[in-house]
Design a protein around this motif. Sequence first.
Motif, mmCIF file in Angstrom:
data_model
loop_
_atom_site.group_PDB
_atom_site.id
_atom_site.type_symbol
_atom_site.label_atom_id
_atom_site.label_comp_id
_atom_site.label_asym_id
_atom_site.label_seq_id
_atom_site.Cartn_x
_atom_site.Cartn_y
_atom_site.Cartn_z
ATOM 1 N N LYS A 1 -9.330 9.499 -3.174
ATOM 2 C CA LYS A 1 -8.416 9.122 -2.089
ATOM 3 C C LYS A 1 -7.000 9.601 -2.354
ATOM 4 O O LYS A 1 -6.265 9.983 -1.445
ATOM 5 C CB LYS A 1 -8.371 7.590 -1.939
ATOM 6 C CG LYS A 1 -9.568 6.999 -1.238
ATOM 7 C CD LYS A 1 -9.209 5.635 -0.614
ATOM 8 C CE LYS A 1 -9.242 4.536 -1.664
ATOM 9 N NZ LYS A 1 -8.782 3.238 -1.124
ATOM 10 N N TRP A 2 -6.586 9.541 -3.609
ATOM 11 C CA TRP A 2 -5.178 9.785 -3.942
ATOM 12 C C TRP A 2 -4.831 11.268 -4.070
ATOM 13 O O TRP A 2 -3.673 11.651 -3.901
ATOM 14 C CB TRP A 2 -4.823 9.067 -5.264
ATOM 15 C CG TRP A 2 -4.979 7.579 -5.206
ATOM 16 C CD1 TRP A 2 -4.994 6.783 -4.090
ATOM 17 C CD2 TRP A 2 -5.153 6.687 -6.322
ATOM 18 N NE1 TRP A 2 -5.166 5.466 -4.440
ATOM 19 C CE2 TRP A 2 -5.262 5.375 -5.806
ATOM 20 C CE3 TRP A 2 -5.226 6.861 -7.708
ATOM 21 C CZ2 TRP A 2 -5.437 4.248 -6.621
ATOM 22 C CZ3 TRP A 2 -5.391 5.754 -8.512
ATOM 23 C CH2 TRP A 2 -5.497 4.461 -7.980
ATOM 24 N N LEU B 1 0.825 -1.223 0.000
ATOM 25 C CA LEU B 1 0.000 0.000 0.000
ATOM 26 C C LEU B 1 0.852 1.264 0.000
ATOM 27 O O LEU B 1 0.637 2.177 -0.789
ATOM 28 C CB LEU B 1 -0.933 0.020 1.214
ATOM 29 C CG LEU B 1 -2.127 -0.936 1.168
ATOM 30 C CD1 LEU B 1 -2.797 -1.014 2.538
ATOM 31 C CD2 LEU B 1 -3.142 -0.507 0.103
ATOM 32 N N GLU C 1 2.768 2.263 -2.902
ATOM 33 C CA GLU C 1 1.821 2.634 -3.960
ATOM 34 C C GLU C 1 1.811 1.663 -5.125
ATOM 35 O O GLU C 1 1.701 2.045 -6.290
ATOM 36 C CB GLU C 1 2.081 4.075 -4.431
ATOM 37 C CG GLU C 1 1.865 5.069 -3.302
ATOM 38 C CD GLU C 1 2.073 6.520 -3.699
ATOM 39 O OE1 GLU C 1 2.777 6.773 -4.693
ATOM 40 O OE2 GLU C 1 1.532 7.395 -3.005
ATOM 41 N N ARG D 1 -1.904 0.107 -9.165
ATOM 42 C CA ARG D 1 -1.581 1.512 -9.427
ATOM 43 C C ARG D 1 -0.407 1.628 -10.407
ATOM 44 O O ARG D 1 0.230 0.629 -10.747
ATOM 45 C CB ARG D 1 -1.249 2.220 -8.106
ATOM 46 C CG ARG D 1 -2.429 2.200 -7.146
ATOM 47 C CD ARG D 1 -2.141 2.974 -5.891
ATOM 48 N NE ARG D 1 -2.028 4.410 -6.194
ATOM 49 C CZ ARG D 1 -1.874 5.339 -5.263
ATOM 50 N NH1 ARG D 1 -1.785 4.999 -3.977
ATOM 51 N NH2 ARG D 1 -1.791 6.618 -5.590
ATOM 52 N N SER E 1 -11.226 6.178 -6.462
ATOM 53 C CA SER E 1 -9.827 6.143 -6.007
ATOM 54 C C SER E 1 -9.145 7.504 -6.146
ATOM 55 O O SER E 1 -8.341 7.884 -5.295
ATOM 56 C CB SER E 1 -9.030 5.104 -6.796
ATOM 57 O OG SER E 1 -9.484 3.809 -6.497
ATOM 58 N N ASP F 1 -4.020 -0.439 -4.448
ATOM 59 C CA ASP F 1 -4.956 0.079 -3.474
ATOM 60 C C ASP F 1 -6.133 -0.891 -3.446
ATOM 61 O O ASP F 1 -6.305 -1.693 -4.369
ATOM 62 C CB ASP F 1 -5.414 1.493 -3.843
ATOM 63 C CG ASP F 1 -5.902 2.276 -2.612
ATOM 64 O OD1 ASP F 1 -6.141 1.643 -1.556
ATOM 65 O OD2 ASP F 1 -6.048 3.495 -2.716
ATOM 66 N N TYR F 2 -6.929 -0.825 -2.392
ATOM 67 C CA TYR F 2 -8.096 -1.696 -2.327
ATOM 68 C C TYR F 2 -9.240 -1.096 -3.127
ATOM 69 O O TYR F 2 -9.361 0.123 -3.262
ATOM 70 C CB TYR F 2 -8.529 -1.912 -0.878
ATOM 71 C CG TYR F 2 -7.548 -2.739 -0.091
ATOM 72 C CD1 TYR F 2 -7.296 -4.054 -0.455
ATOM 73 C CD2 TYR F 2 -6.860 -2.206 1.000
ATOM 74 C CE1 TYR F 2 -6.376 -4.822 0.246
ATOM 75 C CE2 TYR F 2 -5.948 -2.966 1.711
ATOM 76 C CZ TYR F 2 -5.703 -4.278 1.332
ATOM 77 O OH TYR F 2 -4.803 -5.040 2.024
#
Lengths: 479, 479
Positions: free
Chosen positions: B122-123, A23, A26, A40, B119, A29-30
């Motif tokens: 989040k990022w 995680l 990077e 990613r 996502s 990600d879930y």
Amino acid sequence: MVKIGITEKKDENFSEWYTQTVLKAELIDYSQVKGFIILREYGFSIWENIQSILDKKFKKDGTKNAYFPLLIPESLLNRESEHFKGFTPEVFWVTKTGDNDIENKLAIRPTSETIAYESYAKWIKSWRDLPLKLNFWNSVLRAEIKDTKPFIRTSEFLWQEGHTAHETKEEAEKQVNVMLKLYKDFVNEYLALPILTGKKSDKEKFVGADYTLTLEGIMPDGKALQMGTSHQLGQNFSKPFEISFLGKDEKQHFVWQTSWGVSWRLMGALIMIHGDDKGLILPPKIAPIQVVIIPIYYDEGKKNEIIKVIEKIKEQLDEKGVRSYVDSSEQHTPGWKFNQWEMKGVPIRVEIGPKDLDNDSLVVVKRNSRDKKNIAISDNPADSIIKELEVIQEELFESAKMKHSEMIFKSDEYNELCNRLTNDRGFIKSAWCGSRECEDKIKDETGADVRLIEDEAISSSCIVCGNDATNSVYFAKSY
Amino acid sequence: MVKIGITEKKDENFSEWYTQTVLKAELIDYSQVKGFIILREYGFSIWENIQSILDKKFKKDGTKNAYFPLLIPESLLNRESEHFKGFTPEVFWVTKTGDNDIENKLAIRPTSETIAYESYAKWIKSWRDLPLKLNFWNSVLRAEIKDTKPFIRTSEFLWQEGHTAHETKEEAEKQVNVMLKLYKDFVNEYLALPILTGKKSDKEKFVGADYTLTLEGIMPDGKALQMGTSHQLGQNFSKPFEISFLGKDEKQHFVWQTSWGVSWRLMGALIMIHGDDKGLILPPKIAPIQVVIIPIYYDEGKKNEIIKVIEKIKEQLDEKGVRSYVDSSEQHTPGWKFNQWEMKGVPIRVEIGPKDLDNDSLVVVKRNSRDKKNIAISDNPADSIIKELEVIQEELFESAKMKHSEMIFKSDEYNELCNRLTNDRGFIKSAWCGSRECEDKIKDETGADVRLIEDEAISSSCIVCGNDATNSVYFAKSY
């Protein structure tokens, strides 16, 4: 403040260390859906490197790529009954489009044997159409009910599946072995990972195969990770799918088939085996960034000079095909950057500060050993860096081999075997009679499987029942 | 006996000609499930060439690849309501795994905006995380209820989808245009296809976009084929998905987004436009095989000498990066091979027979014009062949441009417009007031849509209602 680095030690809490590493570096990600992960950009570029190397090797062996549909009719999946039984509990079923129910439900591919072989039956007419060797880079879905783990056990995974058809059993046999060796060479040479290879037991083989050859890695917690398989399918699919051809003898024959695959599990093994408390350690041959260059200046004094030197080195590295990145971002300190790039596993860090400049010197830091070395700016630093990358690749393999061999034990005493499998970690090599009964007994008592059967016949007695043993096998618990 | 070649004329039965061509040239095959096709190895290698060229261009523009899961929770798809309404009628729904019902049904991705932007939220934290530019090479599923057609309209298709997030509207705007130009240059230079570019009407734009830029090709039957799109998403997704960042001004802002994609439709356009009654004609820059070399001998006389010459030429072509193939199979006559490789669209065929050998001569045949030329074996034939490949690429583009411009008409008279759209083929350029009413009226009367709106403002009156027109637009029927 959120701690940015990895907060767990690999030796103390391996599982949590692993999760944090994938995680925080990077790689993934879930997703909102349990068991599904997002690969990613940093993780994907490792996968792209793996893909591009393997793809060249496959093509050199005469395999070509193709694409088969995602959805498989139930009737087709059903045609080889063992195969169907093996996969149906894990299948994701499509039953509706829009608001309408579909008459016959469709499976999202858990693997493509059935849908591909339906076409093979149409395409193959004569011995001149053989061998047919196709590969598909795609994703497959298998609902995971157990605990999921990024790269290791997910309900969707990226992989490749090769599917070949041959005139004779011998040719199929040869293909199964060629692929095992191709995978093994790749894993050793590029991922710097040692593995054991051998045959699966009948219980553990692919559903629908005559036999399965496997690549087994030993993870730091002593558990086995199946890292790739190559299956001799015999005529188990060609008969129900009616894949037959007119032979040189002017008679009709069923083809002999193989299938083989590796998945992003390879990345899981890579992370588990090479990583340390600081995070990832990537082998240079598959690292997206092989060299990170970090300028160090606290004022404008020598900034321009430093930048000029870095640009020149970057240019030299580019020319020689080294994948490098200059981290000249202003919002972070050099120390922060060191930690960040260590966590991401970049094999070599190059530092240049004002003093280095005065001394005609660069600092080169190796991620694996964290050794520092000064090299002269004026003395073709790109060549020295390339040499260091080669050394790192070698060192990683050597160190992985050491850990690997420390995890392998021999035993010819049943209680010792059970004790080791229950209390200790690793692979135990013992003699086995080949019976399902003895295999199940060990599974029941220790949770361990037969991970692989060695090819050579032996004369010894089975560690479980004491009857004549046929082969040496490795027992271990597995992911 | 089954007729091996294409039995329909392109001019007489275009649709049947197309179907025969994609099947007989072995680009695709049908799957058991209606609307799904198999991309065979020859077709896949064209797709691989398209992928590899575009992928380099994307990366040069700073976009990186990633992989997002296949399955999207309904709640996520639902979050941008227009988008949801647009796609749900076409969604394949997963409702079961194994024998168990899933609590909340899952959509197979029809496109990945929603799952990706969950996502992105989040990022993305700060302006330093922007722009974020990711691309996914994957397949998406959209249930087709209309007649399906390989590459053009299928329920599953291979494509790429790029998704970027930016600090400002202007930057997003720039990205939308950069991608349109990148696609246009690729289509012109590599596929040798002319296209029109412009903006979609509000009715025809992507569901959830502020506006959509499009690449429209004109097929030989005069119908439009949308060959790629680049969407300005504005803040339509960033608000419901809460993708916000701390700006340089220390305030929170929502990002501005774009998405863009091309699919294997590009291959459909290629086949339709360049092909002829003999089958495919592939532009050299994306042809899997650029040169096929066919030895001609009817006895053993000069066989070895011919083979030796061919090997040398093949070697020279390999060295210069030309993709060539020697067809020395013994079961077919040279004539059969000529037809076969013409059907497969290989740009250049080289023939060498005993007489050619005596004359120090090769016969070079161009697939597009079928012109024959003799070139000297001793005089560096690889260089001459490379020059011919460049000429063919140019000729194909020129000839496609000619056909393209012959399909474009101007009209400022409503009845003429309707007559043309109903009875003739092609694109009609007219002035339009921008109203949905006039757009719908033409659709109802002729079946044609506004394919694209030109950027320039004009002063003229709408061809439908006679009110002030805002822009020139192209009307056409479409695939």
